[in-house]
Design a protein around this motif. Structure first.
Motif, PDB file in Angstrom:
ATOM      1  N   PRO A  80      15.642   2.969  -1.514  1.00 27.27           N
ATOM      2  CA  PRO A  80      15.095   2.166  -2.620  1.00 27.27           C
ATOM      3  C   PRO A  80      13.892   1.309  -2.226  1.00 27.27           C
ATOM      4  O   PRO A  80      12.987   1.102  -3.029  1.00 27.27           O
ATOM      5  N   LEU A  81      13.868   0.795  -0.986  1.00 28.31           N
ATOM      6  CA  LEU A  81      12.784  -0.067  -0.536  1.00 28.31           C
ATOM      7  C   LEU A  81      11.938   0.666   0.493  1.00 28.31           C
ATOM      8  O   LEU A  81      12.435   1.052   1.557  1.00 28.31           O
ATOM      9  N   VAL A  82      10.675   0.844   0.169  1.00 27.77           N
ATOM     10  CA  VAL A  82       9.744   1.501   1.091  1.00 27.77           C
ATOM     11  C   VAL A  82       8.752   0.451   1.572  1.00 27.77           C
ATOM     12  O   VAL A  82       7.910  -0.023   0.801  1.00 27.77           O
ATOM     13  N   VAL A  83       8.871   0.075   2.823  1.00 28.97           N
ATOM     14  CA  VAL A  83       7.988  -0.934   3.418  1.00 28.97           C
ATOM     15  C   VAL A  83       6.765  -0.222   3.996  1.00 28.97           C
ATOM     16  O   VAL A  83       6.893   0.624   4.878  1.00 28.97           O
ATOM     17  N   VAL A  84       5.608  -0.575   3.477  1.00 33.86           N
ATOM     18  CA  VAL A  84       4.365   0.058   3.917  1.00 33.86           C
ATOM     19  C   VAL A  84       3.629  -0.924   4.815  1.00 33.86           C
ATOM     20  O   VAL A  84       3.202  -1.988   4.379  1.00 33.86           O
ATOM     21  N   THR A  85       3.495  -0.576   6.078  1.00 37.72           N
ATOM     22  CA  THR A  85       2.880  -1.461   7.058  1.00 37.72           C
ATOM     23  C   THR A  85       1.854  -0.685   7.870  1.00 37.72           C
ATOM     24  O   THR A  85       1.711   0.526   7.720  1.00 37.72           O
ATOM     25  N   ALA A  86       1.123  -1.394   8.742  1.00 35.60           N
ATOM     26  CA  ALA A  86       0.028  -0.770   9.487  1.00 35.60           C
ATOM     27  C   ALA A  86      -0.247  -1.563  10.751  1.00 35.60           C
ATOM     28  O   ALA A  86       0.149  -2.734  10.868  1.00 35.60           O
ATOM     29  N   PRO A  87      -0.962  -0.972  11.717  1.00 36.22           N
ATOM     30  CA  PRO A  87      -1.312  -1.708  12.947  1.00 36.22           C
ATOM     31  C   PRO A  87      -2.249  -2.876  12.706  1.00 36.22           C
ATOM     32  O   PRO A  87      -2.257  -3.835  13.472  1.00 36.22           O
ATOM     33  N   GLY A  88      -3.067  -2.804  11.641  1.00 36.66           N
ATOM     34  CA  GLY A  88      -4.029  -3.873  11.389  1.00 36.66           C
ATOM     35  C   GLY A  88      -4.629  -3.760  10.004  1.00 36.66           C
ATOM     36  O   GLY A  88      -4.300  -2.844   9.234  1.00 36.66           O
ATOM     37  N   PRO A  89      -5.531  -4.673   9.655  1.00 37.50           N
ATOM     38  CA  PRO A  89      -6.138  -4.675   8.317  1.00 37.50           C
ATOM     39  C   PRO A  89      -7.075  -3.488   8.117  1.00 37.50           C
ATOM     40  O   PRO A  89      -7.556  -2.881   9.069  1.00 37.50           O
ATOM     41  N   GLY A  90      -7.308  -3.167   6.835  1.00 39.42           N
ATOM     42  CA  GLY A  90      -8.244  -2.099   6.503  1.00 39.42           C
ATOM     43  C   GLY A  90      -7.692  -0.705   6.690  1.00 39.42           C
ATOM     44  O   GLY A  90      -8.441   0.276   6.676  1.00 39.42           O
ATOM     45  N   SER A  91      -6.372  -0.600   6.866  1.00 39.11           N
ATOM     46  CA  SER A  91      -5.770   0.720   7.091  1.00 39.11           C
ATOM     47  C   SER A  91      -5.527   1.489   5.804  1.00 39.11           C
ATOM     48  O   SER A  91      -5.382   2.713   5.826  1.00 39.11           O
ATOM     49  N   GLY A  92      -5.441   0.786   4.667  1.00 39.73           N
ATOM     50  CA  GLY A  92      -5.240   1.457   3.387  1.00 39.73           C
ATOM     51  C   GLY A  92      -3.830   1.370   2.851  1.00 39.73           C
ATOM     52  O   GLY A  92      -3.386   2.259   2.113  1.00 39.73           O
ATOM     53  N   LYS A  93      -3.119   0.290   3.176  1.00 41.60           N
ATOM     54  CA  LYS A  93      -1.723   0.151   2.737  1.00 41.60           C
ATOM     55  C   LYS A  93      -1.601   0.122   1.220  1.00 41.60           C
ATOM     56  O   LYS A  93      -0.750   0.808   0.641  1.00 41.60           O
ATOM     57  N   MET A  94      -2.454  -0.679   0.560  1.00 43.98           N
ATOM     58  CA  MET A  94      -2.368  -0.793  -0.889  1.00 43.98           C
ATOM     59  C   MET A  94      -2.647   0.547  -1.557  1.00 43.98           C
ATOM     60  O   MET A  94      -1.939   0.938  -2.508  1.00 43.98           O
ATOM     61  N   ALA A  95      -3.651   1.257  -1.084  1.00 39.41           N
ATOM     62  CA  ALA A  95      -3.985   2.561  -1.669  1.00 39.41           C
ATOM     63  C   ALA A  95      -2.822   3.534  -1.535  1.00 39.41           C
ATOM     64  O   ALA A  95      -2.557   4.333  -2.446  1.00 39.41           O
ATOM     65  N   VAL A  96      -2.109   3.477  -0.414  1.00 35.61           N
ATOM     66  CA  VAL A  96      -0.940   4.342  -0.220  1.00 35.61           C
ATOM     67  C   VAL A  96       0.132   4.002  -1.249  1.00 35.61           C
ATOM     68  O   VAL A  96       0.729   4.899  -1.871  1.00 35.61           O
ATOM     69  N   CYS A  97       0.388   2.713  -1.457  1.00 37.54           N
ATOM     70  CA  CYS A  97       1.398   2.295  -2.442  1.00 37.54           C
ATOM     71  C   CYS A  97       1.042   2.783  -3.842  1.00 37.54           C
ATOM     72  O   CYS A  97       1.892   3.349  -4.557  1.00 37.54           O
ATOM     73  N   LEU A  98      -0.216   2.586  -4.258  1.00 38.84           N
ATOM     74  CA  LEU A  98      -0.630   2.970  -5.604  1.00 38.84           C
ATOM     75  C   LEU A  98      -0.617   4.478  -5.783  1.00 38.84           C
ATOM     76  O   LEU A  98      -0.270   4.992  -6.859  1.00 38.84           O
ATOM     77  N   SER A  99      -1.005   5.208  -4.736  1.00 34.85           N
ATOM     78  CA  SER A  99      -0.942   6.669  -4.804  1.00 34.85           C
ATOM     79  C   SER A  99       0.489   7.139  -5.024  1.00 34.85           C
ATOM     80  O   SER A  99       0.751   8.058  -5.815  1.00 34.85           O
ATOM     81  N   GLN A 100       1.423   6.463  -4.341  1.00 38.33           N
ATOM     82  CA  GLN A 100       2.825   6.829  -4.507  1.00 38.33           C
ATOM     83  C   GLN A 100       3.350   6.512  -5.906  1.00 38.33           C
ATOM     84  O   GLN A 100       4.160   7.275  -6.454  1.00 38.33           O
ATOM     85  N   LEU A 101       2.889   5.412  -6.506  1.00 38.15           N
ATOM     86  CA  LEU A 101       3.287   5.102  -7.884  1.00 38.15           C
ATOM     87  C   LEU A 101       2.871   6.231  -8.819  1.00 38.15           C
ATOM     88  O   LEU A 101       3.619   6.623  -9.723  1.00 38.15           O
ATOM     89  N   TYR A 102       1.660   6.735  -8.599  1.00 40.20           N
ATOM     90  CA  TYR A 102       1.148   7.841  -9.428  1.00 40.20           C
ATOM     91  C   TYR A 102       2.036   9.074  -9.263  1.00 40.20           C
ATOM     92  O   TYR A 102       2.449   9.704 -10.254  1.00 40.20           O
ATOM     93  N   HIS A 103       2.325   9.420  -7.995  1.00 36.62           N
ATOM     94  CA  HIS A 103       3.133  10.622  -7.743  1.00 36.62           C
ATOM     95  C   HIS A 103       4.569  10.444  -8.220  1.00 36.62           C
ATOM     96  O   HIS A 103       5.166  11.399  -8.768  1.00 36.62           O
ATOM     97  N   GLU A 104       5.150   9.258  -8.015  1.00 38.27           N
ATOM     98  CA  GLU A 104       6.525   9.021  -8.479  1.00 38.27           C
ATOM     99  C   GLU A 104       6.593   9.144 -10.000  1.00 38.27           C
ATOM    100  O   GLU A 104       7.562   9.684 -10.546  1.00 38.27           O
ATOM    101  N   HIS A 105       5.555   8.629 -10.679  1.00 36.14           N
ATOM    102  CA  HIS A 105       5.511   8.740 -12.141  1.00 36.14           C
ATOM    103  C   HIS A 105       5.488  10.209 -12.565  1.00 36.14           C
ATOM    104  O   HIS A 105       6.141  10.593 -13.547  1.00 36.14           O
TER     105      HIS A 105
END
Length: 497
Positions: free
Chosen positions: A169-194
């Motif tokens: 149920p909880l998918v934690v999206v993390t990265a080694p540092g800033p600018g990796s694209g975490k938010m874009a990954v989350c939003l892409s997944q919302l699109y695909h889950e929909h």
């Protein structure tokens, strides 16, 4: 340092709040983790009582519901981007993070390579992970990102990205540092889950700025000081104020991107679940401050430390004058000067008295000890010994390091290692002290005081060598340094000899 933050309350409240957020959607929440998931020493300094691994411990409480997705940019792999605090590349850090999470019993589901364009190094890294049995997904550069919303939220935009298969149920999206694209990954997944008939949710977990304390609270100003190089600016969330008539705090990048995110949510769901950037956050840290004065004082010290660190980097050519000017402005906003750091005046006064470099350290009871430069010891080494003797109740006139322990080190430095400086650095003093502790009860007693130096404040009237700076960090002494060299030689000081 007085405790100002209730860590146990934070762990309980934060995990409960995340569970509630999961329940607001179809039992599927993509949680973007900003900042450091563990070793969050900035938070522990400005919120005394906050444990550096608090976020990780909180996540462990949700381990039965959570899985972790680690994000890395192909561009960062291609240019061998380095983590400044660890000195390792981002791709190596992905493997390090996976190992740490798995050791703690957390499930790492996959790795996502963003900004993928068949780069050779990214492809090699992908193959390496897959040979280790790790699932790897590719997300591509999208033309017009993030403003061309109709194209981004389409089969030619997010639709081209690999769909990340998740099981919890909880998918934690993390990265080694800033600018990796975490938010874009989350939003892409919302699109695909929909597309798969699931109304998944998105939330953001960042400790700072704290949304429910004042804009100019020193804790929030300390966050601006920590991100002075990024030019982040705290601000009142205008969307939250308009929607609810309530003043909350966010920062410029989240406020600027919110209209775009809102448009994406509307295009994916037909409506947006959030009315403001503050709505997207799940941070409960502000509710767990139990001594506001303690947090204010600790944060003011952090701002001053950041200012001195900036002055040092400016001297080394590692930052711009604008960064230093911003920190000066933040000190003005907090109504503080360097003289609000007691060890500063103590070190400078001792330096003026002795005519050479000096250092000062504030002990846990508030008393201050100093150290001066001599033929045998540098100022930092003398300070360290004086502090240990004071903590152990050993008289200043007593020598706790035997000459038999010092002479071989000096001989090694000058005769065999080419150093022209026979003075002992802090690491060499500790080695000599440990050798002496085998035969001296005083030396043994002084050694036993080392843990008490953790969190102590220190200041040095010149910029010491890199060896002494490193040793202060290893001892968890929070030190600052005047931005000037002991000698008029850049080579001398960069080498730390």
């Amino acid at each position: 340092m007085k405790i100002g933050f209730d860590n146990e309350k934070y762990l309980k409240m934060q995990s409960e709040h995340i569970r509630e957020r999961i329940g607001q959607f179809d039992n599927k929440l993509y949680l973007e983790f900003g900042g450091k998931l563990f070793d969050d020493f900035h938070a522990s300094r400005v919120l005394p009582g906050f444990q550096p691994d608090s976020k990780l411990r909180m996540l462990c409480e949700l381990s039965d519901q959570a899985e972790i997705v680690i994000v890395i940019s192909a561009e960062d792999i291609e240019k061998n981007k380095i983590r400044g605090d660890l000195g390792i590349t981002y791709d190596s850090d992905v493997l390090r993070l996976m190992h740490i999470y798995q050791e703690l019993g957390l499930y790492v589901g996959s790795v996502v390579i963003t900004k993928y364009n068949a780069q050779e190094s990214a492809e090699l890294f992908k193959n390496r992970l897959e040979k280790l049995g790790i699932k790897v997904y590719r997300h591509y550069l999208i033309p017009g990102y993030p403003t061309n919303v109709p194209f981004i939220v389409s089969d030619d935009g997010y639709g081209k990205n690999d769909y990340i298969e998740t099981s919890r149920p909880l998918v934690v999206v993390t990265a080694p540092g800033p600018g990796s694209g975490k938010m874009a990954v989350c939003l892409s997944q919302l699109y695909h889950e929909h597309k798969h008939g699931i109304k998944a949710g998105y939330a953001k977990f960042e400790t700072f700025p704290i949304w429910n304390i004042p804009l100019k609270h020193p804790v929030n100003l300390a966050y601006e000081a920590a991100t002075a190089d990024l030019n982040d600016i705290n601000m009142i969330d205008p969307f939250h104020l308009e929607a609810y008539g309530e003043t909350t705090i966010n920062y410029n990048r989240d406020v600027e991107i919110f209209p775009v995110l809102n448009a994406m949510f509307q295009r994916i769901y037909g409506e947006s679940p959030y009315k403001s950037p503050t709505d997207m956050g799940v941070n409960m840290a502000g509710n767990c401050i139990c001594n506001d004065d303690a947090c204010r004082n600790a944060s003011c010290q952090e701002i001053i430390r950041r200012y001195y660190a900036s002055r040092r980097r400016l001297l080394l050519g590692a930052c711009s004058e604008e960064e230093t000017y911003k920190l000066e402005m933040l000190m003005n906003q907090a109504d503080i000067t360097v003289h609000d750091r007691p060890v500063v005046d103590a070190a400078l006064t001792e330096s003026e008295r002795t005519g050479g470099p000096a250092a000062a350290l504030e002990l846990p009871d508030g008393s201050i000890v100093t150290g001066k430069t001599s033929d045998l010891l540098g100022a930092c080494s003398a300070l360290l010994l004086n502090a240990l003797k004071e903590l152990a109740g050993i008289g200043h006139e007593i020598k706790i390091i035997s000459p038999q322990a010092i002479e071989p080190i000096q001989s090694l430095k000058t005769k065999y290692l080419g150093s022209r400086n026979p003075r002992l650095h802090t690491d060499e003093v500790l080695i000599a002290l440990s050798v002496s502790a085998a035969t001296s009860e005083d030396a043994k007693l002084a050694m036993e005081q080392l843990p008490k130096l953790k969190g102590c404040q220190a200041h040095v009237s010149v910029m010491p060598g890199s060896v002494d700076i490193k040793q202060f960090k290893l001892l968890s002494i929070q030190a600052t340094f005047e931005a000037k060299y002991e000698k008029n030689s850049v080579f001398f000081n960069n080498k730390g000899v």
